[in-house]
Design an enzyme around this catalytic site. Structure first.
Site, mmCIF file in Angstrom:
data_model
loop_
_atom_site.group_PDB
_atom_site.id
_atom_site.type_symbol
_atom_site.label_atom_id
_atom_site.label_comp_id
_atom_site.label_asym_id
_atom_site.label_seq_id
_atom_site.Cartn_x
_atom_site.Cartn_y
_atom_site.Cartn_z
ATOM 1 N N TYR A 159 0.834 -1.199 0.000
ATOM 2 C CA TYR A 159 0.000 0.000 0.000
ATOM 3 C C TYR A 159 0.864 1.243 0.000
ATOM 4 C CZ TYR A 159 0.849 0.904 5.009
ATOM 5 O OH TYR A 159 1.430 1.200 6.209
ATOM 6 N N LYS A 168 6.599 -1.901 1.897
ATOM 7 C CA LYS A 168 5.395 -1.355 2.547
ATOM 8 C C LYS A 168 4.225 -2.319 2.341
ATOM 9 C CE LYS A 168 3.097 3.123 3.259
ATOM 10 N NZ LYS A 168 3.313 3.246 4.693
ATOM 11 N N GLU A 216 11.976 2.100 14.316
ATOM 12 C CA GLU A 216 11.094 3.195 13.894
ATOM 13 C C GLU A 216 9.808 3.114 14.703
ATOM 14 O OE1 GLU A 216 9.686 2.670 9.836
ATOM 15 O OE2 GLU A 216 9.671 0.496 10.084
HETATM 16 N N1 PDD Z 1 2.837 5.090 7.524
HETATM 17 N N2 PDD Z 1 7.410 3.743 9.145
HETATM 18 C C1 PDD Z 1 6.271 3.030 9.056
HETATM 19 C C2 PDD Z 1 6.229 1.673 9.669
HETATM 20 C C3 PDD Z 1 5.148 3.565 8.394
HETATM 21 O O1 PDD Z 1 4.024 2.853 8.293
HETATM 22 C C4 PDD Z 1 5.239 4.872 7.831
HETATM 23 C C5 PDD Z 1 4.091 5.490 7.102
HETATM 24 C C6 PDD Z 1 6.451 5.574 7.959
HETATM 25 C C7 PDD Z 1 6.650 6.937 7.348
HETATM 26 O O2 PDD Z 1 6.729 6.846 5.927
HETATM 27 P P1 PDD Z 1 6.249 8.046 5.005
HETATM 28 O O3 PDD Z 1 7.023 9.228 5.431
HETATM 29 O O4 PDD Z 1 6.583 7.593 3.645
HETATM 30 O O5 PDD Z 1 4.764 8.242 5.232
HETATM 31 C C8 PDD Z 1 7.518 4.967 8.607
HETATM 32 C C9 PDD Z 1 1.662 5.505 6.784
HETATM 33 C C10 PDD Z 1 1.436 6.977 6.828
HETATM 34 C C11 PDD Z 1 0.457 4.694 7.235
HETATM 35 O O6 PDD Z 1 0.641 3.493 7.404
HETATM 36 O O7 PDD Z 1 -0.637 5.239 7.406
#
Ligand code: PDD
Length: 282
Positions: free
Chosen positions: A33, A149, A182
């Protein structure tokens, strides 16, 4: 207002949007996703998220459901139909619908594509940035390819729930060597006493955040030093500042980690300035 979703080639009522019970996303979590933030009806970091989608699909050998251009048109139409000025776009691709069996289905199986768009009241996120958030630490219970992701988010869900039940907004996951990987849905950063930004290298233990990458550029342009290295909870608790980044939170200051106050307990000036700089750039 009637919400509209996009499923496998059709715009439909969000309330009636469905995928099959034998979709591999539903049965195996066999899908990926992306999430884009929308501001003033525009996708933030549009290309970065499309690039990562391509990479996630390629790593899992799931066929791209549409060209990037076609996906862009679908997303734009969805933003228009849902009248989203500020909000989020969610896009999910799974390995498709097939009789339940672990190996990949026949190559002719079309991937499932779902896209939704929703309005978000940005004032709640802005308020969080003004007060700062509390974070707890939890063991990282995920697999060895967190750089992809995927929709396999069970450890992330459990970590976030634990945070909420402890009155915190986010959970920082800690690997077996005692280093922060993270957050459950954000990347983790600290600022050292001499004003350097520290964040974990984009290895397989973390999602390569698009906000993280943009912020690295923004910070370099603003003259900040950057160290890509892992840090411990203890180091973070003693740091000058801490913050998280993601498409949904942009840059949000952390003011408490496992009950210990960071700095003076107020959002740090560097995180606050970086949030502003990010929003002006992305
Ligand atoms: N989440 N780490 C994880 C595990 C994440 O799921 C996300 C983003 C990030 C930050 O990535 P980015 O800057 O590309 O949004 C780091 C999204 C927003 C979500 O699952 O809703």
């Amino acid at each position: 207002m009637t919400r509209i979703a996009y499923v496998n080639g059709r715009f439909c009522l969000h309330a009636q949007a469905v995928v099959h019970i034998e979709d591999r996303g539903f049965q195996f979590g066999d899908g990926v996703y992306e999430v884009w933030s929308v501001r003033r009806s525009r996708l933030l970091d549009a290309d970065g998220h499309f690039d990562r989608l391509d990479r996630s699909l390629a790593e899992l050998r799931i066929a791209a459901p549409r060209s990037r251009r076609a996906l862009g048109l679908i997303i734009r139409e969805l933003i228009r139909r849902n009248r989203v000025r500020d909000g989020l776009v969610y896009l999910q691709v799974t390995r498709g619908q097939a009789r339940r069996d672990h190996p990949f289905p026949p190559e002719s199986t079309p991937p499932t594509l779902v896209v939704t768009a929703k309005r978000v009241d940005l004032s709640a996120a802005a308020k969080r940035a003004e007060t700062g958030i509390a974070v707890i630490s939890v063991p990282d219970r995920r697999w060895s390819r967190c750089d992809i992701k995927t929709v396999n988010l069970l450890p992330n869900v459990l970590a976030k729930q634990e945070a909420r039940e402890s009155g915190a907004f986010e959970a920082w996951q800690v690997d077996s060597s005692g280093h922060v990987t993270e957050g459950s849905s954000t990347n983790a950063w600290i600022v050292t006493a001499d004003g350097k930004l520290v964040t974990r290298p984009a290895d397989n233990a973390i999602l390569h955040g698009i906000t993280r990458a943009t912020l690295m550029r923004v910070a370099a342009e603003a003259g900040f030093g950057l160290e890509e290295r892992a840090f411990t909870i203890k180091e973070a608790q003693a740091a000058r500042e801490a913050f998280v980044t993601s498409a949904t939170s942009f840059v949000t200051p952390v003011v408490e980690i496992d009950g210990r106050t960071i700095g003076n307990g107020r959002p740090g000036s560097i995180a606050t300035a970086l949030r502003q700089a990010y929003l002006e750039t992305a």
